[in-house]
Design a protein around this motif. Sequence first.
Motif, PDB file in Angstrom:
ATOM      1  N   SER A   1       0.827  -1.205   0.000  1.00  0.00           N
ATOM      2  CA  SER A   1       0.000   0.000   0.000  1.00  0.00           C
ATOM      3  C   SER A   1       0.863   1.257   0.000  1.00  0.00           C
ATOM      4  CB  SER A   1      -0.940   0.001   1.209  1.00  0.00           C
ATOM      5  OG  SER A   1      -0.223   0.027   2.422  1.00  0.00           O
ATOM      6  N   MET A   2       1.972   1.244   0.761  1.00  0.00           N
ATOM      7  CA  MET A   2       2.861   2.408   0.776  1.00  0.00           C
ATOM      8  C   MET A   2       3.486   2.619  -0.596  1.00  0.00           C
ATOM      9  SD  MET A   2       6.210   3.571   0.716  1.00  0.00           S
ATOM     10  CE  MET A   2       6.961   1.942   0.749  1.00  0.00           C
ATOM     11  N   MET A   3       3.953   1.538  -1.230  1.00  0.00           N
ATOM     12  CA  MET A   3       4.577   1.680  -2.544  1.00  0.00           C
ATOM     13  C   MET A   3       3.581   2.248  -3.556  1.00  0.00           C
ATOM     14  SD  MET A   3       4.831   0.322  -5.794  1.00  0.00           S
ATOM     15  CE  MET A   3       4.136  -1.329  -5.668  1.00  0.00           C
ATOM     16  N   ARG A   4       2.371   1.770  -3.520  1.00  0.00           N
ATOM     17  CA  ARG A   4       1.364   2.285  -4.447  1.00  0.00           C
ATOM     18  C   ARG A   4       1.094   3.767  -4.193  1.00  0.00           C
ATOM     19  NH1 ARG A   4      -2.946  -2.802  -4.244  1.00  0.00           N
ATOM     20  NH2 ARG A   4      -2.106  -3.926  -6.064  1.00  0.00           N
ATOM     21  N   THR A   5       1.027   4.149  -2.940  1.00  0.00           N
ATOM     22  CA  THR A   5       0.793   5.555  -2.615  1.00  0.00           C
ATOM     23  C   THR A   5       1.936   6.422  -3.117  1.00  0.00           C
ATOM     24  OG1 THR A   5      -0.504   4.964  -0.662  1.00  0.00           O
ATOM     25  CG2 THR A   5       0.426   7.188  -0.735  1.00  0.00           C
ATOM     26  N   ARG A   6       3.169   5.975  -2.890  1.00  0.00           N
ATOM     27  CA  ARG A   6       4.334   6.755  -3.302  1.00  0.00           C
ATOM     28  C   ARG A   6       4.473   6.853  -4.815  1.00  0.00           C
ATOM     29  NH1 ARG A   6       8.343   7.556   0.722  1.00  0.00           N
ATOM     30  NH2 ARG A   6       9.537   8.580  -0.943  1.00  0.00           N
ATOM     31  N   THR A   7       3.869   5.935  -5.547  1.00  0.00           N
ATOM     32  CA  THR A   7       3.966   5.968  -7.011  1.00  0.00           C
ATOM     33  C   THR A   7       2.660   6.435  -7.658  1.00  0.00           C
ATOM     34  OG1 THR A   7       3.424   3.582  -7.065  1.00  0.00           O
ATOM     35  CG2 THR A   7       5.754   4.193  -7.121  1.00  0.00           C
ATOM     36  N   GLY A   8       1.759   7.030  -6.870  1.00  0.00           N
ATOM     37  CA  GLY A   8       0.566   7.644  -7.427  1.00  0.00           C
ATOM     38  C   GLY A   8      -0.571   6.706  -7.746  1.00  0.00           C
ATOM     39  N   ARG A   9      -0.482   5.463  -7.317  1.00  0.00           N
ATOM     40  CA  ARG A   9      -1.563   4.503  -7.577  1.00  0.00           C
ATOM     41  C   ARG A   9      -2.494   4.471  -6.367  1.00  0.00           C
ATOM     42  NH1 ARG A   9       2.305  -0.343  -9.469  1.00  0.00           N
ATOM     43  NH2 ARG A   9       3.913   1.011  -8.588  1.00  0.00           N
ATOM     44  N   THR A  10      -3.320   5.486  -6.266  1.00  0.00           N
ATOM     45  CA  THR A  10      -4.101   5.693  -5.045  1.00  0.00           C
ATOM     46  C   THR A  10      -5.531   5.174  -5.138  1.00  0.00           C
ATOM     47  OG1 THR A  10      -4.739   7.901  -5.813  1.00  0.00           O
ATOM     48  CG2 THR A  10      -2.736   7.737  -4.470  1.00  0.00           C
ATOM     49  N   ARG A  11      -5.889   4.545  -6.239  1.00  0.00           N
ATOM     50  CA  ARG A  11      -7.269   4.064  -6.387  1.00  0.00           C
ATOM     51  C   ARG A  11      -7.488   2.710  -5.735  1.00  0.00           C
ATOM     52  NH1 ARG A  11      -9.896   8.641  -7.324  1.00  0.00           N
ATOM     53  NH2 ARG A  11      -9.198   9.716  -9.197  1.00  0.00           N
ATOM     54  N   HIS A  12      -6.415   2.009  -5.412  1.00  0.00           N
ATOM     55  CA  HIS A  12      -6.538   0.673  -4.852  1.00  0.00           C
ATOM     56  C   HIS A  12      -6.970   0.714  -3.384  1.00  0.00           C
ATOM     57  CE1 HIS A  12      -4.456  -1.279  -8.265  1.00  0.00           C
ATOM     58  NE2 HIS A  12      -3.723  -0.174  -8.284  1.00  0.00           N
ATOM     59  N   PRO A  13      -7.778  -0.233  -2.938  1.00  0.00           N
ATOM     60  CA  PRO A  13      -8.038  -0.365  -1.499  1.00  0.00           C
ATOM     61  C   PRO A  13      -6.821  -0.980  -0.809  1.00  0.00           C
ATOM     62  CG  PRO A  13      -9.103  -2.139  -2.687  1.00  0.00           C
ATOM     63  CD  PRO A  13      -8.518  -1.221  -3.735  1.00  0.00           C
ATOM     64  N   LEU A  14      -6.889  -1.114   0.501  1.00  0.00           N
ATOM     65  CA  LEU A  14      -5.795  -1.720   1.251  1.00  0.00           C
ATOM     66  C   LEU A  14      -5.701  -3.194   0.865  1.00  0.00           C
ATOM     67  CD1 LEU A  14      -3.802  -0.842   3.594  1.00  0.00           C
ATOM     68  CD2 LEU A  14      -5.385  -2.051   5.114  1.00  0.00           C
ATOM     69  N   PRO A  15      -4.568  -3.630   0.303  1.00  0.00           N
ATOM     70  CA  PRO A  15      -4.492  -4.995  -0.229  1.00  0.00           C
ATOM     71  C   PRO A  15      -4.497  -6.051   0.872  1.00  0.00           C
ATOM     72  CG  PRO A  15      -2.334  -3.959  -0.320  1.00  0.00           C
ATOM     73  CD  PRO A  15      -3.297  -2.892   0.100  1.00  0.00           C
ATOM     74  N   SER A  16      -5.012  -7.214   0.529  1.00  0.00           N
ATOM     75  CA  SER A  16      -4.948  -8.338   1.451  1.00  0.00           C
ATOM     76  C   SER A  16      -3.515  -8.852   1.532  1.00  0.00           C
ATOM     77  CB  SER A  16      -5.868  -9.465   0.978  1.00  0.00           C
ATOM     78  OG  SER A  16      -5.363 -10.024  -0.235  1.00  0.00           O
ATOM     79  N   VAL A  17      -3.242  -9.651   2.542  1.00  0.00           N
ATOM     80  CA  VAL A  17      -1.913 -10.255   2.676  1.00  0.00           C
ATOM     81  C   VAL A  17      -1.610 -11.119   1.460  1.00  0.00           C
ATOM     82  CG1 VAL A  17      -0.565 -11.928   4.002  1.00  0.00           C
ATOM     83  CG2 VAL A  17      -1.895 -10.168   5.183  1.00  0.00           C
ATOM     84  N   GLU A  18      -2.597 -11.879   1.003  1.00  0.00           N
ATOM     85  CA  GLU A  18      -2.373 -12.776  -0.135  1.00  0.00           C
ATOM     86  C   GLU A  18      -2.024 -11.987  -1.394  1.00  0.00           C
ATOM     87  OE1 GLU A  18      -4.384 -14.642   3.068  1.00  0.00           O
ATOM     88  OE2 GLU A  18      -4.979 -12.845   1.933  1.00  0.00           O
ATOM     89  N   GLU A  19      -2.758 -10.902  -1.647  1.00  0.00           N
ATOM     90  CA  GLU A  19      -2.446 -10.062  -2.812  1.00  0.00           C
ATOM     91  C   GLU A  19      -1.061  -9.452  -2.689  1.00  0.00           C
ATOM     92  OE1 GLU A  19      -3.908  -5.859  -4.925  1.00  0.00           O
ATOM     93  OE2 GLU A  19      -5.090  -6.719  -3.271  1.00  0.00           O
ATOM     94  N   ALA A  20      -0.727  -8.981  -1.519  1.00  0.00           N
ATOM     95  CA  ALA A  20       0.569  -8.332  -1.316  1.00  0.00           C
ATOM     96  C   ALA A  20       1.726  -9.314  -1.468  1.00  0.00           C
ATOM     97  CB  ALA A  20       0.608  -7.680   0.059  1.00  0.00           C
ATOM     98  N   LEU A  21       1.571 -10.516  -0.938  1.00  0.00           N
ATOM     99  CA  LEU A  21       2.647 -11.505  -1.045  1.00  0.00           C
ATOM    100  C   LEU A  21       2.833 -11.988  -2.474  1.00  0.00           C
ATOM    101  CD1 LEU A  21       2.015 -13.631   2.173  1.00  0.00           C
ATOM    102  CD2 LEU A  21       3.913 -12.060   1.737  1.00  0.00           C
ATOM    103  N   ALA A  22       1.761 -11.951  -3.265  1.00  0.00           N
ATOM    104  CA  ALA A  22       1.853 -12.404  -4.651  1.00  0.00           C
ATOM    105  C   ALA A  22       2.403 -11.337  -5.586  1.00  0.00           C
ATOM    106  CB  ALA A  22       0.472 -12.848  -5.138  1.00  0.00           C
ATOM    107  N   TYR A  23       2.463 -10.083  -5.124  1.00  0.00           N
ATOM    108  CA  TYR A  23       2.909  -8.988  -5.984  1.00  0.00           C
ATOM    109  C   TYR A  23       4.407  -9.108  -6.265  1.00  0.00           C
ATOM    110  CZ  TYR A  23       3.450  -4.306  -7.894  1.00  0.00           C
ATOM    111  OH  TYR A  23       3.717  -3.247  -8.720  1.00  0.00           O
TER     112      TYR A  23
END
Length: 333
Positions: free
Chosen positions: A245-267
């Motif tokens: 979520s922090m990386m997305r915020t810092r790169t201007g991708r602010t439309r996403h909700p707070l990602p789940s653990v599973e989504e974050a680990l798969a990124y």
Amino acid sequence: MPRKLSVLDLSPIPAGHTPTDALANSVDLARHAEAAGYHRYWLAEHHNTGMLACSAPELLITRIAAATTTLRVGSGGTMLPNHSPLKVAEVFRVLEAMFPGRIDLGLGRAPGTDPVTASALRRGAAGADDFPGQLADLVGYLKDVMPDGHPHARVRATPVGVPCPPIWILGSSLYGARVAAVNGFGFAYAHHIVPENAHAAMRLYREEFRASPFGHEPRAILAVSAICAPEEDEAERLAATADLSMMRTRTGRTRHPLPSVEEALAYVYQPEEEALRQYNRTRIHIGTPQALHAAIGTLADETLADEIMVTSQIHHHPYRVRSYQLLAQALMP
């Protein structure tokens, strides 16, 4: 040294949930925080993001203060350049009248959003970037001491006769520390945003503090990001959400909700994104209660913080509540 412990809530919207869920989570967390012995509960102000439901902290303050009995509740913060000083004064006078002795007015200079959204918020507001001038006007309205010759000297913030709530300046630089010090306000340093300036800003605040009607001695809060779990491996797993979520915020991708653990680990992070993820780890405390007792306690000792305020971005709300409960056991005597 014994310290008070408080909450900074950004009302995150977890993926798979709605803003209504996020706001209900904030109320639930406040009740649990009160039961665990937390001292105050502050609501942030952010705009134009799909991840956070905290665009109107003054409304959330009302809801959370009504749902609790002992917590101090306030803004962490009201981003003053986005608002009319008169309107802020009136809102917080109403809040203080509704919940006497329980309201805090935390003020920030940042917009809490991107430049385009900031422009939309401030449309038609002359001098919206004049923070010192806006702050002086706000104080004048709250204390009924507008100077002679001021174009709005005859204007009163209503309802009249309501005490001024405690004013705190939020900052992540020496500027905020100096503003708080010279006015006798409380100061809350945002270690979770810029960890590098924490020691210098907190030291400068104490060195330059001047007693005033707003405070006779320094009052310093250190705001930190933390994720606590019974086991180190679980805490690290939960922190994947905060990293993405922090990386997305810092790169201007602010439309996403707070990602789940599973989504974050798969990124899969690109090299420049991985650099941001690594930087985020300098701004966040992750681990067991014992580990965070040592890490956060040491940081608070080094910065001479009177109070620790914790923000936590965890996708699964029950784990977020548990994190705050574990931190209360670890950090409060």
